[in-house]
Design a protein around this motif. Structure first.
Motif, PDB file in Angstrom:
ATOM      1  N   ILE A 212       0.560  -1.391  -0.329  1.00  0.00           N
ATOM      2  CA  ILE A 212       0.014  -0.147  -0.100  1.00  0.00           C
ATOM      3  C   ILE A 212       0.396   1.024   0.174  1.00  0.00           C
ATOM      4  N   GLY A 213       1.405   2.135  -0.887  1.00  0.00           N
ATOM      5  CA  GLY A 213       1.731   3.153  -0.909  1.00  0.00           C
ATOM      6  C   GLY A 213       1.538   4.514  -0.697  1.00  0.00           C
ATOM      7  N   ASP A 214       1.907   5.546  -0.930  1.00  0.00           N
ATOM      8  CA  ASP A 214       1.205   6.612  -0.766  1.00  0.00           C
ATOM      9  C   ASP A 214       2.406   7.733  -2.011  1.00  0.00           C
ATOM     10  N   PRO A 215       1.182   8.602  -2.595  1.00  0.00           N
ATOM     11  CA  PRO A 215       2.503   8.648  -3.486  1.00  0.00           C
ATOM     12  C   PRO A 215       2.983  10.194  -3.275  1.00  0.00           C
ATOM     13  N   LEU A 216       2.459  10.732  -1.958  1.00  0.00           N
ATOM     14  CA  LEU A 216       2.962  12.241  -1.285  1.00  0.00           C
ATOM     15  C   LEU A 216       4.276  11.912  -0.765  1.00  0.00           C
ATOM     16  N   LEU A 217       4.457  10.029   0.237  1.00  0.00           N
ATOM     17  CA  LEU A 217       5.338   9.773   0.316  1.00  0.00           C
ATOM     18  C   LEU A 217       6.307   8.946  -0.668  1.00  0.00           C
ATOM     19  N   ASN A 218       6.027   8.674  -1.683  1.00  0.00           N
ATOM     20  CA  ASN A 218       6.828   7.802  -2.691  1.00  0.00           C
ATOM     21  C   ASN A 218       7.565   8.650  -3.711  1.00  0.00           C
ATOM     22  N   THR A 219       7.177   9.835  -2.976  1.00  0.00           N
ATOM     23  CA  THR A 219       7.649  10.584  -4.971  1.00  0.00           C
ATOM     24  C   THR A 219       9.051  11.116  -5.374  1.00  0.00           C
ATOM     25  N   SER A 220       9.833  10.508  -4.312  1.00  0.00           N
ATOM     26  CA  SER A 220      11.180  10.066  -5.039  1.00  0.00           C
ATOM     27  C   SER A 220      11.159   8.925  -5.766  1.00  0.00           C
ATOM     28  N   THR A 221      10.639   7.648  -5.578  1.00  0.00           N
ATOM     29  CA  THR A 221      10.188   6.530  -5.901  1.00  0.00           C
ATOM     30  C   THR A 221       9.818   6.425  -7.278  1.00  0.00           C
ATOM     31  N   LEU A 222       8.432   7.146  -6.933  1.00  0.00           N
ATOM     32  CA  LEU A 222       7.242   7.382  -9.051  1.00  0.00           C
ATOM     33  C   LEU A 222       8.667   9.008 -10.003  1.00  0.00           C
ATOM     34  N   LEU A 223       9.543  10.203  -9.290  1.00  0.00           N
ATOM     35  CA  LEU A 223      10.414  10.565  -9.956  1.00  0.00           C
ATOM     36  C   LEU A 223      11.283  10.089 -10.505  1.00  0.00           C
ATOM     37  N   GLU A 224      11.892   9.176  -9.892  1.00  0.00           N
ATOM     38  CA  GLU A 224      12.944   8.147 -10.495  1.00  0.00           C
ATOM     39  C   GLU A 224      12.430   6.820 -11.340  1.00  0.00           C
ATOM     40  N   SER A 225      11.316   6.835 -11.460  1.00  0.00           N
ATOM     41  CA  SER A 225      11.335   6.140 -12.854  1.00  0.00           C
ATOM     42  C   SER A 225      10.856   6.596 -13.558  1.00  0.00           C
ATOM     43  N   GLY A 226      10.738   7.699 -13.898  1.00  0.00           N
ATOM     44  CA  GLY A 226      11.101   8.343 -15.458  1.00  0.00           C
ATOM     45  C   GLY A 226       9.161   8.310 -15.967  1.00  0.00           C
ATOM     46  N   TYR A 227       8.413   8.013 -15.294  1.00  0.00           N
ATOM     47  CA  TYR A 227       7.132   7.870 -15.959  1.00  0.00           C
ATOM     48  C   TYR A 227       5.796  10.399 -15.238  1.00  0.00           C
ATOM     49  N   TYR A 228       6.557  10.385 -13.864  1.00  0.00           N
ATOM     50  CA  TYR A 228       6.101  11.071 -13.826  1.00  0.00           C
ATOM     51  C   TYR A 228       6.885  12.039 -13.378  1.00  0.00           C
ATOM     52  N   THR A 229       7.020  13.742 -13.258  1.00  0.00           N
ATOM     53  CA  THR A 229       7.080  14.668 -13.276  1.00  0.00           C
ATOM     54  C   THR A 229       6.569  15.403 -12.036  1.00  0.00           C
ATOM     55  N   ILE A 230       7.251  15.950 -11.722  1.00  0.00           N
ATOM     56  CA  ILE A 230       6.950  16.850  -9.983  1.00  0.00           C
ATOM     57  C   ILE A 230       5.542  17.323 -10.803  1.00  0.00           C
ATOM     58  N   ASN A 231       5.253  18.128 -11.644  1.00  0.00           N
ATOM     59  CA  ASN A 231       4.026  18.870 -11.388  1.00  0.00           C
ATOM     60  C   ASN A 231       3.063  18.089 -11.666  1.00  0.00           C
ATOM     61  N   ASP A 232       2.956  16.323 -12.571  1.00  0.00           N
ATOM     62  CA  ASP A 232       2.647  15.498 -12.396  1.00  0.00           C
ATOM     63  C   ASP A 232       1.791  14.833 -10.798  1.00  0.00           C
ATOM     64  N   ILE A 233       2.835  15.146  -9.794  1.00  0.00           N
ATOM     65  CA  ILE A 233       3.239  15.082  -7.852  1.00  0.00           C
ATOM     66  C   ILE A 233       2.252  15.772  -8.376  1.00  0.00           C
ATOM     67  N   LYS A 234       1.924  17.357  -8.205  1.00  0.00           N
ATOM     68  CA  LYS A 234       1.729  17.977  -7.672  1.00  0.00           C
ATOM     69  C   LYS A 234       0.234  17.907  -7.880  1.00  0.00           C
ATOM     70  N   LEU A 235      -0.523  17.289  -9.221  1.00  0.00           N
ATOM     71  CA  LEU A 235      -1.693  17.017  -9.656  1.00  0.00           C
ATOM     72  C   LEU A 235      -2.314  16.400  -9.225  1.00  0.00           C
ATOM     73  N   LEU A 236      -1.465  14.771  -8.652  1.00  0.00           N
ATOM     74  CA  LEU A 236      -1.928  14.539  -8.079  1.00  0.00           C
ATOM     75  C   LEU A 236      -2.464  15.173  -6.521  1.00  0.00           C
ATOM     76  N   GLU A 237      -1.713  15.135  -5.849  1.00  0.00           N
ATOM     77  CA  GLU A 237      -2.233  15.963  -4.597  1.00  0.00           C
ATOM     78  C   GLU A 237      -3.199  16.806  -4.813  1.00  0.00           C
ATOM     79  N   LYS A 238      -3.285  17.797  -5.760  1.00  0.00           N
ATOM     80  CA  LYS A 238      -5.152  18.932  -6.230  1.00  0.00           C
ATOM     81  C   LYS A 238      -5.432  17.987  -5.778  1.00  0.00           C
TER      82      LYS A 238
END
Length: 317
Positions: A212-238
């Motif tokens: 069970i993941g939390d995208p706001l805690l797993n930000t570094s993993t998501l960014l490292e994957s190359g599939y997500y940008t910091i703007n994507d993470i901000k959009l997910l939070e919003k």
């Protein structure tokens, strides 16, 4: 001296001492006392009824854990809850969760089953605690494709492969990225016959093992994957994303329909996860509390493996 069972006290004591103190088998006692094996079983049962043998259970677990597990099972309608020790060290919590998951799997897997696994650092701990000598006629599969540039040990393919090897079982791998940017290209990609065949396996999963993941805690993993940008993470939070299962995002109520990112994933769907007969969610530490709660509200899991501090917080909700 006889009793209601018709056996002498001396015979019951003798039989009980041979069985419980000298650790002889019922067959060995049968030879010594020249009584049938079925009679030995009845004599031992009679010895318990007469109070000659009293069995006590020394529980090494904290009684509070047992009570919390039952309370959480009732509150969220779960088949089982398993609570492990908490720690200020996140790595230690993941270690404890991984061991408990390995023990649970060893208990529940049955021949002929398909076992799906997701990805993540906690799931990568599970194979470390599997000790198995016998052949298991089960098949491990990943529930999504690979995740780009992140370390290979946390990929679902790698976890499925390691679990299969530890259980001396079969495996099938999904040779595909976990996410494709363009939906049209994704539709073309998944028309491949091999991918289609793999998608059919998602509908046949008997046991799902899911971090069970939390995208706001797993930000570094998501960014490292190359599939997500910091703007994507901000959009997910919003948009209210508080959890992800198999890289599928859900809000606090467990709904995932609003997230366009979910449409890009090559893997199992949220609805297919709900249909898994035995879905196991692994969550902790306390920082993931809201993510775990969202997963429970969405009815995605039937078994929860969680650490102590998080379990108390879930019960207070």
């Amino acid at each position: 001296m006889d009793n209601k069972h018709g056996y002498s006290i001396r015979l019951m004591v003798k039989c009980a001492k041979l069985y419980y103190e000298e650790n002889l088998s019922q067959a060995q006692i049968s030879e010594i006392l020249q009584i049938s094996k079925s009679s030995i079983s009845r004599i031992l049962s009679a010895a318990k009824d007469e109070g000659i043998v009293r069995i006590s259970i020394e529980n090494p677990l904290k009684d509070e854990y047992i009570g919390l597990e039952k309370d959480l099972e009732r509150k969220f309608g779960l088949i089982e809850v398993i609570i492990v020790n908490s720690s200020n060290d996140v790595a230690e919590v993941k270690h404890n969760l991984g061991k408990a998951t390995a023990d649970y799997l060893k208990r529940v897997i049955k021949d002929g089953q398909i076992i799906g696994v997701t990805m993540g650092t906690t799931l990568s701990e599970v194979p470390k605690f599997i000790r198995n000598d016998k052949r298991n006629k089960v098949t491990f599969i990943p529930m999504l494709g690979g995740i780009g540039e992140t370390e290979i040990d946390i990929h679902s393919n790698q976890i499925a492969l390691k679990m299969a090897r530890k259980f001396n079982a079969d495996f099938k791998l999904l040779h595909a990225p976990s996410i494709i940017d363009d939906l049209e290209r994704k539709e073309i990609f998944i028309q491949d016959r091999n991918i289609q065949n793999f998608y059919e396996l998602f509908k046949k999963i008997d046991i799902g093992v899911m971090g069970i993941g939390d995208p706001l805690l797993n930000t570094s993993t998501l960014l490292e994957s190359g599939y997500y940008t910091i703007n994507d993470i901000k959009l997910l939070e919003k948009e209210g994303a508080v959890a992800d299962i198999s890289l599928l995002f859900i809000d606090k109520d467990g709904n995932g329909d609003k997230f366009d990112f979910n449409k890009r994933v090559i893997g199992i769907t949220l609805e297919e996860i709900k249909r898994i007969p035995l879905s196991i969610g692994i969550g902790g530490p306390i920082e993931k509390r809201d993510a775990i709660l969202a997963t429970l509200r969405g009815n995605y899991i039937k078994v929860l493996i969680v650490d102590y501090e998080t379990s108390k917080s879930l019960l207070r909700d």
